[in-house]
Design an enzyme around this catalytic site. Structure first.
Site, PDB file in Angstrom:
ATOM      1  N   GLU A   1       8.174  22.415  -3.154  1.00 50.69           N
ATOM      2  CA  GLU A   1       6.909  23.304  -2.561  1.00 50.69           C
ATOM      3  C   GLU A   1       6.178  22.012  -2.775  1.00 50.69           C
ATOM      4  O   GLU A   1       5.830  20.953  -3.114  1.00 50.69           O
ATOM      5  CB  GLU A   1       6.383  23.853  -3.801  1.00 50.69           C
ATOM      6  CG  GLU A   1       7.614  25.252  -4.883  1.00 50.69           C
ATOM      7  CD  GLU A   1       8.159  26.104  -3.673  1.00 50.69           C
ATOM      8  OE1 GLU A   1       7.964  25.959  -2.427  1.00 50.69           O
ATOM      9  OE2 GLU A   1       8.812  26.992  -3.667  1.00 50.69           O
TER      10      GLU A   1
ATOM     11  N   HIS B   1       8.370  24.776   2.424  1.00 51.11           N
ATOM     12  CA  HIS B   1       8.900  24.051   1.715  1.00 51.11           C
ATOM     13  C   HIS B   1      10.161  23.183   2.316  1.00 51.11           C
ATOM     14  O   HIS B   1      10.745  23.981   2.784  1.00 51.11           O
ATOM     15  CB  HIS B   1       9.461  24.488   0.162  1.00 51.11           C
ATOM     16  CG  HIS B   1      10.286  25.064   0.075  1.00 51.11           C
ATOM     17  ND1 HIS B   1       9.891  26.517  -1.188  1.00 51.11           N
ATOM     18  CD2 HIS B   1      11.371  26.041   1.284  1.00 51.11           C
ATOM     19  CE1 HIS B   1      11.322  27.360  -0.635  1.00 51.11           C
ATOM     20  NE2 HIS B   1      11.822  27.066   0.731  1.00 51.11           N
TER      21      HIS B   1
ATOM     22  N   ASN C   1       6.180  28.323   2.881  1.00 54.50           N
ATOM     23  CA  ASN C   1       4.794  27.680   2.792  1.00 54.50           C
ATOM     24  C   ASN C   1       5.244  25.741   3.169  1.00 54.50           C
ATOM     25  O   ASN C   1       4.648  24.925   2.465  1.00 54.50           O
ATOM     26  CB  ASN C   1       4.777  27.630   1.598  1.00 54.50           C
ATOM     27  CG  ASN C   1       5.411  26.933   0.402  1.00 54.50           C
ATOM     28  OD1 ASN C   1       6.823  26.458   0.649  1.00 54.50           O
ATOM     29  ND2 ASN C   1       6.022  26.857  -1.226  1.00 54.50           N
TER      30      ASN C   1
ATOM     31  N   ASP D   1      19.413  22.328  -3.988  1.00 50.12           N
ATOM     32  CA  ASP D   1      19.231  22.690  -5.208  1.00 50.12           C
ATOM     33  C   ASP D   1      19.867  23.492  -5.796  1.00 50.12           C
ATOM     34  O   ASP D   1      20.930  24.078  -5.049  1.00 50.12           O
ATOM     35  CB  ASP D   1      17.826  23.096  -4.790  1.00 50.12           C
ATOM     36  CG  ASP D   1      17.565  24.111  -3.382  1.00 50.12           C
ATOM     37  OD1 ASP D   1      18.511  24.294  -3.060  1.00 50.12           O
ATOM     38  OD2 ASP D   1      16.444  24.303  -2.537  1.00 50.12           O
TER      39      ASP D   1
HETATM   40  P1  PGA Z   1      15.973  31.406   4.785  1.00 48.51           P
HETATM   41  O1  PGA Z   1      15.622  29.285   3.222  1.00 48.51           O
HETATM   42  O2  PGA Z   1      17.244  30.428   4.807  1.00 48.51           O
HETATM   43  O3  PGA Z   1      16.601  31.944   3.551  1.00 48.51           O
HETATM   44  O4  PGA Z   1      14.768  31.134   5.657  1.00 48.51           O
HETATM   45  C1  PGA Z   1      15.299  28.416   4.121  1.00 48.51           C
HETATM   46  C2  PGA Z   1      14.006  28.200   2.486  1.00 48.51           C
HETATM   47  O5  PGA Z   1      13.646  28.780   1.783  1.00 48.51           O
HETATM   48  O6  PGA Z   1      14.351  26.222   2.520  1.00 48.51           O
END
Ligand code: PGA
Length: 239
Positions: free
Chosen positions: A141, A136, A134, A66
């Site tokens: 999302e 994702h 959440n 992304d």
């Molecule tokens: P993080 O993010 O590794 O910074 O916890 C993971 C994500 O949001 O996919």
């Protein structure tokens, strides 16, 4: 799903070994990379292995999950800049083999073009994932259709809050992003998901043991034939 509960450092070492084995067997492997805090320990291990001459990415191709919409690739918080700084500039992958969605052009043609490039490369051999609080995966999302391909997403408030730590204020966190879709992720031949810390424990339990439902995007991984989850004890505490 294969679950491995271990320290963050050991998970990074074990996963680096998987990359080493894959690249030994297939020099031109197609690697799906991720950003965020979670993959950094793995990237450190991959850099170390490269420096020791144990691994080469010279023929590998990469696709990132992304990118923020609206951020130029030179913006320090762009995911392109993150990847260049934390991995690509420190291993031998040719820059032209690396792909990150274009945050500056969110046209439908660009979304299709990203999918077409993945297909043309032969599909992703190994996709790395984190998981949002959440549920994702990528920036998909809750509520994202399971059959989605690369698309523009509106970031949830919880995701923007979680990522605000990298920006000088919440207002600077982009409201949209470009993300591989759930179907793009599920098409990868193998998937590694890392989750660490108590803040991920509830959603990890929902993703692993809950119903497969679009409200928990990572729950779809239950249906993938080759998924390994590396969890630290905190993230695994409700399993
Ligand atoms: P993080 O993010 O590794 O910074 O916890 C993971 C994500 O949001 O996919």
């Amino acid at each position: 799903m294969k679950l491995i509960v271990t320290t963050k450092e050991d998970a990074a070492k074990q996963a680096a070994e998987l990359y080493r084995a894959l690249l030994r067997q297939k020099q031109n492997a197609v690697l799906g990379f991720a950003t965020g805090s979670t993959p950094l320990a793995l990237y450190t291990e991959l850099i170390r292995a490269y420096q020791k001459g144990e691994i080469s990415f010279q023929h590998a191709v990469s696709f990132n999950l992304d990118e923020y919409a609206g951020l130029d690739e030179n913006h320090p918080q762009s995911y392109r800049a993150f990847m260049n700084k934390n991995l690509f500039s420190r291993i031998d992958i040719p820059m032209e083999h690396t792909h990150v969605p274009n945050g500056k052009d969110t046209s439908a043609e660009q979304m299709d073009a990203y999918e077409a490039m993945i297909r043309a490369a032969g599909g992703i051999d190994l996709q790395l994932l984190g998981i949002g609080q959440n549920g994702h995966i990528g920036f998909n999302e809750p509520g994202t259709p399971f059959d989605s391909t690369t698309h523009v997403v509106r970031l949830s408030q919880s995701t923007r809050n979680a990522n605000a730590r990298f920006f000088s204020s919440i207002d600077e966190v982009p409201k949209e992003a470009v993300s591989m879709g759930i179907k793009t992720v599920m098409n990868a031949r193998a998937i590694l998901l890392f989750a660490q810390g108590a803040s991920k424990a509830k959603v990890v339990a929902a993703a692993v043991n809950g119903p497969v439902a679009e409200k928990v995007p990572a729950s779809i991984l239950q249906l993938h034939p080759d998924v390994t989850l590396y969890l630290d004890p905190e993230a695994a505490k409700y399993l």
